[in-house]
Write a protein that holds these residues in place. Structure first.
Motif, PDB file in Angstrom:
ATOM      1  N   GLY A   8     -11.588   4.419   6.492  1.00 35.45           N
ATOM      2  CA  GLY A   8     -10.213   4.513   6.951  1.00 35.45           C
ATOM      3  C   GLY A   8      -9.158   4.124   5.939  1.00 35.45           C
ATOM      4  N   GLY A   9      -9.576   3.634   4.786  1.00 38.46           N
ATOM      5  CA  GLY A   9      -8.600   3.281   3.764  1.00 38.46           C
ATOM      6  C   GLY A   9      -7.925   4.516   3.185  1.00 38.46           C
ATOM      7  N   GLY A  10      -6.885   4.283   2.403  1.00 34.10           N
ATOM      8  CA  GLY A  10      -6.175   5.381   1.777  1.00 34.10           C
ATOM      9  C   GLY A  10      -4.881   4.913   1.174  1.00 34.10           C
ATOM     10  N   THR A  11      -4.043   5.877   0.804  1.00 33.32           N
ATOM     11  CA  THR A  11      -2.734   5.573   0.219  1.00 33.32           C
ATOM     12  C   THR A  11      -1.644   5.957   1.202  1.00 33.32           C
ATOM     13  N   VAL A  12      -0.758   5.022   1.462  1.00 36.21           N
ATOM     14  CA  VAL A  12       0.353   5.259   2.380  1.00 36.21           C
ATOM     15  C   VAL A  12       1.639   4.728   1.768  1.00 36.21           C
ATOM     16  N   LYS A  13       2.751   5.196   2.293  1.00 38.48           N
ATOM     17  CA  LYS A  13       4.040   4.711   1.832  1.00 38.48           C
ATOM     18  C   LYS A  13       4.415   3.436   2.570  1.00 38.48           C
ATOM     19  N   PRO A  14       5.272   2.632   1.991  1.00 34.84           N
ATOM     20  CA  PRO A  14       5.732   1.427   2.693  1.00 34.84           C
ATOM     21  C   PRO A  14       6.271   1.772   4.077  1.00 34.84           C
ATOM     22  N   GLY A  15       5.889   0.939   5.044  1.00 32.76           N
ATOM     23  CA  GLY A  15       6.249   1.186   6.425  1.00 32.76           C
ATOM     24  C   GLY A  15       5.246   2.007   7.188  1.00 32.76           C
ATOM     25  N   GLY A  16       4.263   2.563   6.491  1.00 35.28           N
ATOM     26  CA  GLY A  16       3.259   3.407   7.118  1.00 35.28           C
ATOM     27  C   GLY A  16       2.183   2.615   7.847  1.00 35.28           C
ATOM     28  N   SER A  17       1.233   3.366   8.416  1.00 33.71           N
ATOM     29  CA  SER A  17       0.165   2.760   9.209  1.00 33.71           C
ATOM     30  C   SER A  17      -1.188   3.315   8.794  1.00 33.71           C
ATOM     31  N   LEU A  18      -2.207   2.500   9.009  1.00 29.34           N
ATOM     32  CA  LEU A  18      -3.598   2.907   8.816  1.00 29.34           C
ATOM     33  C   LEU A  18      -4.455   2.198   9.838  1.00 29.34           C
ATOM     34  N   ARG A  19      -5.590   2.797  10.160  1.00 30.83           N
ATOM     35  CA  ARG A  19      -6.583   2.131  10.985  1.00 30.83           C
ATOM     36  C   ARG A  19      -7.900   2.092  10.225  1.00 30.83           C
ATOM     37  N   LEU A  20      -8.361   0.879   9.948  1.00 29.36           N
ATOM     38  CA  LEU A  20      -9.653   0.688   9.308  1.00 29.36           C
ATOM     39  C   LEU A  20     -10.734   0.530  10.370  1.00 29.36           C
ATOM     40  N   SER A  21     -11.907   1.082  10.084  1.00 27.01           N
ATOM     41  CA  SER A  21     -13.049   0.956  10.976  1.00 27.01           C
ATOM     42  C   SER A  21     -14.198   0.284  10.255  1.00 27.01           C
ATOM     43  N   CYS A  22     -14.985  -0.457  11.009  1.00 19.11           N
ATOM     44  CA  CYS A  22     -16.177  -1.120  10.476  1.00 19.11           C
ATOM     45  C   CYS A  22     -17.320  -0.835  11.437  1.00 19.11           C
ATOM     46  N   GLU A  82      -6.054  -2.326  12.938  1.00 21.66           N
ATOM     47  CA  GLU A  82      -4.863  -1.483  13.011  1.00 21.66           C
ATOM     48  C   GLU A  82      -3.780  -2.141  12.175  1.00 21.66           C
ATOM     49  N   MET A  83      -3.243  -1.392  11.220  1.00 13.73           N
ATOM     50  CA  MET A  83      -2.237  -1.931  10.314  1.00 13.73           C
ATOM     51  C   MET A  83      -0.974  -1.083  10.409  1.00 13.73           C
ATOM     52  N   SER A  84       0.138  -1.725  10.648  1.00 13.04           N
ATOM     53  CA  SER A  84       1.408  -1.028  10.695  1.00 13.04           C
ATOM     54  C   SER A  84       2.431  -1.789   9.864  1.00 13.04           C
ATOM     55  N   GLY A  85       3.565  -1.171   9.612  1.00 15.12           N
ATOM     56  CA  GLY A  85       4.575  -1.805   8.787  1.00 15.12           C
ATOM     57  C   GLY A  85       4.039  -2.221   7.435  1.00 15.12           C
ATOM     58  N   LEU A  86       3.197  -1.388   6.851  1.00 14.22           N
ATOM     59  CA  LEU A  86       2.526  -1.762   5.602  1.00 14.22           C
ATOM     60  C   LEU A  86       3.515  -1.969   4.464  1.00 14.22           C
ATOM     61  N   LYS A  87       3.186  -2.951   3.638  1.00 15.78           N
ATOM     62  CA  LYS A  87       4.023  -3.336   2.505  1.00 15.78           C
ATOM     63  C   LYS A  87       3.217  -3.184   1.212  1.00 15.78           C
ATOM     64  N   PRO A  88       3.876  -3.040   0.087  1.00 19.14           N
ATOM     65  CA  PRO A  88       3.134  -2.950  -1.179  1.00 19.14           C
ATOM     66  C   PRO A  88       2.194  -4.131  -1.397  1.00 19.14           C
ATOM     67  N   GLU A  89       2.579  -5.303  -0.923  1.00 21.11           N
ATOM     68  CA  GLU A  89       1.728  -6.476  -1.099  1.00 21.11           C
ATOM     69  C   GLU A  89       0.477  -6.452  -0.220  1.00 21.11           C
ATOM     70  N   ASP A  90       0.358  -5.489   0.671  1.00 23.01           N
ATOM     71  CA  ASP A  90      -0.876  -5.305   1.441  1.00 23.01           C
ATOM     72  C   ASP A  90      -1.927  -4.521   0.655  1.00 23.01           C
ATOM     73  N   THR A  91      -1.554  -4.011  -0.507  1.00 18.84           N
ATOM     74  CA  THR A  91      -2.492  -3.264  -1.335  1.00 18.84           C
ATOM     75  C   THR A  91      -3.658  -4.153  -1.741  1.00 18.84           C
ATOM     76  N   ALA A  92      -4.874  -3.707  -1.416  1.00 23.77           N
ATOM     77  CA  ALA A  92      -6.080  -4.507  -1.689  1.00 23.77           C
ATOM     78  C   ALA A  92      -7.305  -3.718  -1.258  1.00 23.77           C
ATOM     79  N   MET A  93      -8.459  -4.229  -1.664  1.00 26.46           N
ATOM     80  CA  MET A  93      -9.722  -3.775  -1.087  1.00 26.46           C
ATOM     81  C   MET A  93      -9.953  -4.593   0.174  1.00 26.46           C
ATOM     82  N   TYR A  94     -10.228  -3.911   1.283  1.00 27.86           N
ATOM     83  CA  TYR A  94     -10.428  -4.581   2.556  1.00 27.86           C
ATOM     84  C   TYR A  94     -11.907  -4.567   2.922  1.00 27.86           C
ATOM     85  N   TYR A  95     -12.387  -5.740   3.351  1.00 26.89           N
ATOM     86  CA  TYR A  95     -13.799  -5.916   3.660  1.00 26.89           C
ATOM     87  C   TYR A  95     -13.970  -6.383   5.102  1.00 26.89           C
TER      88      TYR A  95
END
Length: 125
Positions: A8-22, A82-95
């Motif tokens: 579920g990772g990817g590249t989004v613009k600031p303010g965007g949303s993503l949903r990661l699954s495990c 579930e991630m919303s309101g994403l910011k540049p500082e949220d950029t990372a590898m998520y585990y």
């Protein structure tokens, strides 16, 4: 054999949303505390969100509280972030991480026994 596979990772613009699954196998996510961690370039691993075993109760690091939501689907044996309101500082590898059976939620990495390979989240304009 315990296995955790993130997606579920990817590249989004600031303010965007993503949903990661495990997706988990080899154990039942409902009986274990589960968590999401992240590691940004040049920074230490950071606990982001954790959910208690057998409960929907969860807590979050201050930096993401109100923007991220951790949940689980026991029928699919899957945990989500579930991630919303994403910011540049949220950029990372998520585990994704799994603790022992019936454990309490925690954002301390040493509480977790099993880890996935990670999924990259990049927030950039």
């Amino acid at each position: 054999q315990v296995q955790l596979v993130e997606s579920g990772g990817g590249t989004v613009k600031p303010g965007g949303s993503l949903r990661l699954s495990c997706a988990a196998s080899g154990f039942t996510v409902g009986n274990h505390c589960m968590a999401w961690f992240r590691r940004a370039p040049g920074k230490e691993r950071e606990g982001v969100a954790s959910i208690y075993a057998g409960s929907d109760n969860a807590f979050y690091v201050d930096a993401v509280a109100g923007r991220f939501t951790i949940s689980r689907d026991n029928a699919k044996n899957t945990v989500y972030l579930e991630m919303s309101g994403l910011k540049p500082e949220d950029t990372a590898m998520y585990y994704c991480a799994a603790g022992s059976a019936y454990c309490a939620a925690s954002l301390e990495h040493y509480e977790y026994n099993y880890w996935g390979q990670g999924t990259q989240v990049t927030v950039s304009s």
